[in-house]
Structure formats: structure tokens, C-alpha cells
Design a protein around this motif. Structure first.
Motif, PDB file in Angstrom:
ATOM      1  N   GLU A  41     -10.129  27.821 -21.472  1.00 22.57           N
ATOM      2  CA  GLU A  41      -8.712  27.592 -21.776  1.00 22.57           C
ATOM      3  C   GLU A  41      -7.899  28.820 -21.399  1.00 22.57           C
ATOM      4  OE1 GLU A  41      -7.630  26.680 -25.878  1.00 22.57           O
ATOM      5  OE2 GLU A  41      -5.591  27.408 -25.520  1.00 22.57           O
ATOM      6  N   GLN A  45      -5.093  30.695 -22.225  1.00 27.29           N
ATOM      7  CA  GLN A  45      -4.216  30.759 -23.402  1.00 27.29           C
ATOM      8  C   GLN A  45      -2.868  31.358 -23.042  1.00 27.29           C
ATOM      9  OE1 GLN A  45      -7.066  33.099 -25.629  1.00 27.29           O
ATOM     10  NE2 GLN A  45      -7.559  31.344 -26.922  1.00 27.29           N
ATOM     11  N   MET A  48      -5.299  22.655 -24.943  1.00 29.86           N
ATOM     12  CA  MET A  48      -5.238  23.771 -25.895  1.00 29.86           C
ATOM     13  C   MET A  48      -6.065  23.451 -27.134  1.00 29.86           C
ATOM     14  SD  MET A  48      -1.201  24.792 -25.456  1.00 29.86           S
ATOM     15  CE  MET A  48      -0.692  23.073 -25.292  1.00 29.86           C
TER      16      MET A  48
END
Lengths: 279, 279
Positions: free
Chosen positions: A9, A11, A52
Motif C-alpha cells: 500500500e 500510504q 487503503m
């Protein structure tokens, strides 16, 4: 299959986490967002919305305890509580641990999140079924608060990041709506992202809430699967101050993160975080 | 070059961080370990030893302030201070902010770390050159403490992970040696890894230190580039208790993380961390 699969992911544009997975349990595009449930080696099952991480089996207790118990222990008699978002049910599970709560309403816009969590995260979603004090509504939280003026003791904004369906949940007009949906001594709390990566957002939300509520405070906790590992919540109150809660009156509800000392320590901010709350 | 380069660190077998890089500034195998310095987009320059992030420009202040100021403000008159490891110089930089300190000794086994940090992290290593109160020694810390019985007021173990050259720095015999190198009211502090990922290590170190020192306490802070983002330190003391420090007596040294409130709040542990300190 002998391939090693890793879920990564981003971020931020430039940084992220990567975690080994063993299974993809569920993957669906709902009306509002992409919903994925994967099994990771490090954190157990993981709910991912629009790419997310929302929650995992291993660290979910931190977020759900910390969004719930500080506000609920600050209010002397929280009878009616609303969660906006929070379709996984974790906040609701913590809320119904409080005997004072007569009604906990979940206003989640995406029924797909609720259903996938009931199926794949039964421990997190445990209070969403068969609990007469819990009212699960698939509805836009903004509409719900507009239709329930002056009704709630505590309102929690358990939203995704401020992109996609959650954008409106970080706007000043929404906070004014929450103010109006609260009783005269009501309290609201919202998740407000990472003090490392989302500094402008925290400053803006804090300023907006401070202009609406007499008491506004920022607190933090450690969530390893969230960006930077440090997460913030902003609590805003018409009357009661979380800093004035008597630690001796905080009951042990079997929590794994929150306790009477953490209640107060969470508000003691490092200098680089405290400066986000100053004009 | 148009390729996007990302540095990925497996912080455990199953989980890690990944971060975008723009440059590799330095890469060398020293006698003791692999030393790399890279430029990241999110965290600025990053020091990597044996594939593990040691420090970065952006978040270094947390670790260096939190390993230093709690012990130094707990000791009423810390004249002579030793750092074992800590070749980047960040702890030394914080230590010399205390006017009471007459001598700060760095015992770093790997001269390559010191030299590369002087060159690539001049702000972190600023106190390693030209400061008459600082004594930089390229030496095995275990040997150094053996040769300096009863000499130090405060000793900090600023080590890498408990693999490679740092294994001995997590052993009970080493802690006994530190005890013996401290004066009768001396204090030690050691970095003790993540409460999420290194639970057995924290428990073991806490138990070992508790068997040697009358006062032993665990505290935490937020470091986004370290595994899980939550980091622990264990402080052990012959006499003075960090919990008994008067917040009013803590001077503002221009820190970015540490302050008088954080001094005490850092010891207020979430339940899942507090349980690591119980027998």
C-alpha cells in the motif's frame, strides 16, 4: 501455489507498507468503493477499501477502543450514540460495552462493507447482529445527522481517508451538522489521520472544530498498519472536557489498549504534534 | 534515469516498509556490517545498516531525544555519560544540550558508521567533531564498560537490532557490566525494539534488568521508519525514578518530540504493552 504474494500500500506518494498475504478472501467493487479482504501473515485478516488498509484482526483493537472509550468516559451518561461510517462494527462493539448506552446507531453509507465484515471479521462485527441496543442503517451519515437534530449524546466519525465517499466527512459544514445533532452537552470525536503525514488536514480540522465547539482536543495512539504508525483523533465537546475525567471512575471494560492512564496520556502530545493545535 | 526506485525493508519475515529513493549516496561493507546511505523522498537521507533503517533526516529527532532526555532529566547531576553504539552521533548531540554534562563518551565498534554519518548526516553527527566535552572512541562497548567500573552517571545502549555485532548488547551479562560501570546512583537506558513485533525480547530484557536494578521501567515513542512505528526503551536505575521527576524542573532544550508532559506520558502504557513488564 509456491509464489510469495505481498500486498503493498502506497500510504503517501512516496512511502508505504508491504505485507505477505496467503489468501484473497473477497474482492468487490461496491457502489461506493473497492472492497477487498485478504489474509496476511503478520496481521491476520485485513480489510482494504480503495487500496487503503481499514482494519486488521491483529491491531483493530487500538483504533476501535481509542475512537470510543475516551468520548464515552468523558460524557457522564451517554445514552444515545451515533457512529458515522464504521461499517466494520468495531466501534459499535466497544460502545455497547458501556452500560449507560441505550441505543447505538450505525450510519454507514456502504452496505457492502457491513456485509463483508459480518462474514469475514465476525469478532469485529459481533455487535452488528442480534443486539437490541444496536440500530444498523445503510445511509449517508450527512443525511442522518441532518434528520436528527439535538438527539445524540456522542457522535463518532469513523471514516475512511478524505478521498472518495468520505470527503464530505472532513468539511466544516459537516461538523456544524454534528454539533446540531448533539444534545446540549454532547461530544463528538473524529479520526483525523497521521500527525506525520497529514499535518495540514489535522490543523484545518482542529481549527474548524475549535470555531464550533468550546472544548477541542487532539489525541494519538499507535496503529502499525496505518500510515506512519501514529494516528490522531480530534474530540470536540459542548461542555465536558476529556482532561477532567477522574481516572478512578474509569471502569475496566477488558480493553487491550485503552486504560485510565492511557485516557490522559494520549493527550500529552510531542512538540511536533502539539504545534498542530496552535493558531 | 526515469526508473522509479523503491527501497523495501522486511522488518519481520512477513511485513515491511517500502520507500521511494532518489539516490544511493554511499554503500560499503565495513568490518562489521553493510553500511548504506540513501536519499528517500519521504524521509530525506536514510542510514541503513545490514538492511535495517537506523535513522533518517526527518524522524531522527524522536529516537535521539527519547533515548537521552528521560534518563538525563531523571539523574540530578549527570556529569559523565556513555553511549554504547550510537555511531551516528544523534544521542551525543542531545546529551551535550545538558549543561551538567562534563564528558560524553561514544563507544562505537564500527568507525565506518561514524565516518559515513559525519559526511552524510552532518546535523545528526554535529557534536562528534570539535566539541571538547565529547570523546569519540572506536571500541567494543562491552570492553569499554569492563575497563571503566563505577565511572558513569548515565549509560545509553544505542544499539542496532539484536543480530550481528549487537547481539551481546542484549545479554544479561552486559547489563550487569553496565550496572558495575555506573556510579552508586547511576542510570542506564537501552533501546528495546517494538512492542508489537518483539514482545519476547522486551519481556526478557525487562526481567533481566529488574533482577539487577531496583528501578526498571518501560516507555515508548512513535518512530515511523521503525518496525510497527511504535518503539520501546527500557530504563533501569540504581536509585532515581523517572516517574518522580518534577515536570516543573524539566528545562526546554528546544526539542521537537520530548517535553515535560511527554516525559511522564511515555510511561503510561497501553494494556498490551504494560503486560510485558509483569512477571
Amino acid at each position: 501455489m509456491n509464489m510469495e504474494l505481498w500486498y503493498t500500500e502506497k500510504q503517501t506518494e512516496n512511502h508505504g507498507i508491504t505485507t505477505k498475504i496467503t489468501d484473497t478472501l473477497y474482492s468487490e467493487k461496491s457502489e461506493f468503493q473497492q472492497i477487498d479482504v485478504i489474509t496476511t501473515k503478520q496481521f491476520g485478516r485485513m480489510l482494504v477499501l480503495d487500496g487503503m488498509v481499514m482494519t486488521t484482526d491483529v491491531d483493530e483493537f487500538v483504533y476501535h477502543e481509542m475512537i470510543s472509550h475516551i468520548a464515552l468516559n468523558t460524557h457522564p451518561n451517554p445514552k444515545k450514540v451515533l457512529v458515522v461510517g464504521g461499517g466494520d462494527g468495531g466501534a459499535i462493539r466497544e460502545i455497547v460495552k458501556h452500560a449507560a448506552v441505550e441505543k447505538a446507531v450505525l450510519a454507514e453509507i456502504d452496505g457492502g462493507v457491513i456485509e463483508s465484515c459480518k462474514k469475514y471479521f465476525p469478532e469485529i462485527a459481533s455487535a452488528l447482529t442480534g443486539n437490541p441496543r444496536v440500530d444498523v442503517q445503510v445511509i449517508d451519515g450527512i443525511k442522518h445527522i441532518h434528520d436528527h437534530k439535538g438527539e445524540y449524546d456522542v457522535i463518532m466519525v469513523d471514516s475512511t481517508e478524505p478521498v472518495g465517499p468520505a470527503v464530505g466527512l472532513f468539511e466544516k459544514g459537516f461538523y456544524q451538522g454534528i454539533h446540531d445533532a448533539l444534545k446540549p452537552d454532547g461530544i463528538m470525536v473524529a479520526q483525523t489521520e497521521s500527525p506525520w503525514f497529514n499535518r495540514d488536514l489535522i490543523k484545518r480540522v482542529f481549527k474548524d472544530l475549535k470555531s464550533i465547539f468550546p472544548v477541542t482536543r487532539l489525541y494519538t495512539c499507535s496503529i502499525p498498519t496505518y500510515p506512519s504508525g501514529l494516528w490522531s483523533f480530534t474530540i470536540a465537546s459542548k461542555q465536558h472536557d476529556p482532561l477532567e475525567v477522574d481516572p478512578a471512575k474509569i471502569k475496566d471494560l477488558g480493553t487491550k489498549y485503552y486504560n485510565a492512564e492511557v485516557h490522559h496520556a494520549a493527550f500529552k502530545l510531542p512538540n511536533f504534534v502539539a504545534e498542530l493545535t496552535r493558531d
